[in-house]
Motif scaffolding. Sequence first.
Motif, PDB file in Angstrom:
ATOM      1  N   GLU A 135       0.865  -1.178   0.000  1.00 30.49           N
ATOM      2  CA  GLU A 135       0.000   0.000   0.000  1.00 30.49           C
ATOM      3  C   GLU A 135       0.903   1.230   0.000  1.00 30.49           C
ATOM      4  O   GLU A 135       1.600   1.530   0.984  1.00 30.49           O
ATOM      5  CB  GLU A 135      -0.901  -0.005   1.241  1.00 30.49           C
ATOM      6  N   VAL A 136       0.931   1.949  -1.127  1.00 30.64           N
ATOM      7  CA  VAL A 136       1.849   3.078  -1.332  1.00 30.64           C
ATOM      8  C   VAL A 136       1.155   4.374  -0.941  1.00 30.64           C
ATOM      9  O   VAL A 136       0.077   4.687  -1.437  1.00 30.64           O
ATOM     10  CB  VAL A 136       2.297   3.146  -2.800  1.00 30.64           C
ATOM     11  N   GLY A 137       1.784   5.147  -0.044  1.00 31.20           N
ATOM     12  CA  GLY A 137       1.163   6.381   0.420  1.00 31.20           C
ATOM     13  C   GLY A 137      -0.094   6.073   1.200  1.00 31.20           C
ATOM     14  O   GLY A 137      -1.198   6.484   0.826  1.00 31.20           O
ATOM     15  N   ALA A 138       0.055   5.352   2.298  1.00 30.62           N
ATOM     16  CA  ALA A 138      -1.085   4.729   2.983  1.00 30.62           C
ATOM     17  C   ALA A 138      -1.957   5.687   3.770  1.00 30.62           C
ATOM     18  O   ALA A 138      -3.006   5.283   4.285  1.00 30.62           O
ATOM     19  CB  ALA A 138      -0.581   3.614   3.904  1.00 30.62           C
ATOM     20  N   GLY A 139      -1.544   6.957   3.908  1.00 29.84           N
ATOM     21  CA  GLY A 139      -2.411   7.941   4.562  1.00 29.84           C
ATOM     22  C   GLY A 139      -2.698   7.618   6.006  1.00 29.84           C
ATOM     23  O   GLY A 139      -1.792   7.496   6.826  1.00 29.84           O
ATOM     24  N   ALA A 140      -3.968   7.437   6.332  1.00 31.59           N
ATOM     25  CA  ALA A 140      -4.362   7.088   7.701  1.00 31.59           C
ATOM     26  C   ALA A 140      -4.572   5.591   7.868  1.00 31.59           C
ATOM     27  O   ALA A 140      -4.928   5.139   8.959  1.00 31.59           O
ATOM     28  CB  ALA A 140      -5.634   7.844   8.091  1.00 31.59           C
ATOM     29  N   GLY A 141      -4.406   4.800   6.800  1.00 25.01           N
ATOM     30  CA  GLY A 141      -4.292   3.356   6.954  1.00 25.01           C
ATOM     31  C   GLY A 141      -5.521   2.506   6.745  1.00 25.01           C
ATOM     32  O   GLY A 141      -5.461   1.293   6.945  1.00 25.01           O
ATOM     33  N   SER A 142      -6.650   3.054   6.317  1.00 23.07           N
ATOM     34  CA  SER A 142      -7.866   2.247   6.247  1.00 23.07           C
ATOM     35  C   SER A 142      -7.755   1.109   5.237  1.00 23.07           C
ATOM     36  O   SER A 142      -8.194  -0.025   5.509  1.00 23.07           O
ATOM     37  CB  SER A 142      -9.076   3.128   5.904  1.00 23.07           C
ATOM     38  N   ILE A 143      -7.186   1.374   4.061  1.00 21.16           N
ATOM     39  CA  ILE A 143      -7.097   0.330   3.043  1.00 21.16           C
ATOM     40  C   ILE A 143      -6.038  -0.700   3.428  1.00 21.16           C
ATOM     41  O   ILE A 143      -6.215  -1.902   3.188  1.00 21.16           O
ATOM     42  CB  ILE A 143      -6.818   0.939   1.658  1.00 21.16           C
TER      43      ILE A 143
ATOM     44  N   THR B  91       3.405   2.056   3.164  1.00 22.90           N
ATOM     45  CA  THR B  91       4.481   3.034   3.094  1.00 22.90           C
ATOM     46  C   THR B  91       3.928   4.453   3.095  1.00 22.90           C
ATOM     47  O   THR B  91       2.809   4.699   2.661  1.00 22.90           O
ATOM     48  CB  THR B  91       5.323   2.856   1.815  1.00 22.90           C
ATOM     49  N   ASP B  92       4.730   5.370   3.589  1.00 19.41           N
ATOM     50  CA  ASP B  92       4.422   6.800   3.493  1.00 19.41           C
ATOM     51  C   ASP B  92       5.683   7.570   3.793  1.00 19.41           C
ATOM     52  O   ASP B  92       6.532   7.100   4.570  1.00 19.41           O
ATOM     53  CB  ASP B  92       3.305   7.206   4.468  1.00 19.41           C
TER      54      ASP B  92
ATOM     55  N   ILE C 266       6.273   1.350   7.124  1.00 19.11           N
ATOM     56  CA  ILE C 266       7.636   1.827   6.928  1.00 19.11           C
ATOM     57  C   ILE C 266       7.611   3.242   6.368  1.00 19.11           C
ATOM     58  O   ILE C 266       6.723   3.603   5.597  1.00 19.11           O
ATOM     59  CB  ILE C 266       8.453   0.907   5.996  1.00 19.11           C
ATOM     60  N   GLU C 267       8.590   4.037   6.781  1.00 21.56           N
ATOM     61  CA  GLU C 267       8.796   5.359   6.186  1.00 21.56           C
ATOM     62  C   GLU C 267       9.536   5.169   4.879  1.00 21.56           C
ATOM     63  O   GLU C 267      10.617   4.554   4.844  1.00 21.56           O
ATOM     64  CB  GLU C 267       9.593   6.252   7.141  1.00 21.56           C
ATOM     65  N   HIS C 268       8.972   5.691   3.794  1.00 20.61           N
ATOM     66  CA  HIS C 268       9.500   5.330   2.483  1.00 20.61           C
ATOM     67  C   HIS C 268       9.093   6.376   1.457  1.00 20.61           C
ATOM     68  O   HIS C 268       7.944   6.802   1.418  1.00 20.61           O
ATOM     69  CB  HIS C 268       8.934   3.958   2.086  1.00 20.61           C
ATOM     70  N   ASP C 269      10.053   6.797   0.623  1.00 19.49           N
ATOM     71  CA  ASP C 269       9.793   7.708  -0.485  1.00 19.49           C
ATOM     72  C   ASP C 269       9.816   6.887  -1.766  1.00 19.49           C
ATOM     73  O   ASP C 269      10.876   6.419  -2.200  1.00 19.49           O
ATOM     74  CB  ASP C 269      10.853   8.807  -0.525  1.00 19.49           C
TER      75      ASP C 269
END
Length: 279
Positions: free
Chosen positions: A55-63, A80-81, A98-101
């Motif tokens: 899940e790329v750029g997961a925001g607040a995590g719901s998906i 990731t975010d 994970i913290e990830h660009d």
Amino acid sequence: MTDPHHPQPTPYVLDSAARADLEFDRLRTIEQVYDPGTEELLTQVDPAPGWSCLEVGAGAGSIARRLASTAGESGRVVATDTDPRFLRNIAHPGVNVIEHDITTDPLPPGSWDLIHARSVLEHLPDPESVLARLIPSLAPHGQLFAEAIDVSTETLAIAAAQAPDRKTATAFLEFATAVHRLMTLAGAHPELGSNLPVILAAHGLESITHQRRHPLVPGGKRGFYALTLARLAPAFQDHGLLDTTDGHLSSLFDDPSVVFPALPIGAAHGHAPAVGRRQ
């Protein structure tokens, strides 16, 4: 010296560090608005127990939580975010945060059965290059599901036609047009949602589907539009894109009895080919 006729790109227009006090609530409103459509499309993707999901750029995590519930103990979900602070309380043991660009960092290792990204690619300077990195990391027959804002003239007209009255439609168009201009100034891609199918096909995905959607959302002081306006108002003012000082948009967006079309979003989905067919 900066050329006034060719303005330099501004930073990411919704940098979470800029207004962290509003960002979590804004991310939750995004989930409330767009999750139902994402969930419906995920039923067509049909993730299964044992899947590996990114899940790329997961925001607040719901998906990410939804995918972990489906993948189960035999699967794995990596969320990731670039700023994972809003994922720290994700409260699901099956999600690895994970913290990830995604534009520069190595991809988490593994052949992914599913990669999902929503409302992240359009804010990147070169979303096609990011997709070109993601797609080869799919497992054979793995699936990529990407969703991106699509505020093209065509989609805005379709969405505005769903507004309950002219006043609401005018406010929606005024705001969405300013978002388009601001994203363009930032070097972002406000019409990416329309272009995703062509990009996925160009990178070898098969059985591609595409959907546009613009659910209706109510106003409210902590609603989708009120929070987004609060986040973007300084940038709108700085660039002369929208006058937010007279309060006419705020009063409409704060009113829970008023219903607006959400900013349109385009969703594209495709399958990686079998081993030996990918180029």
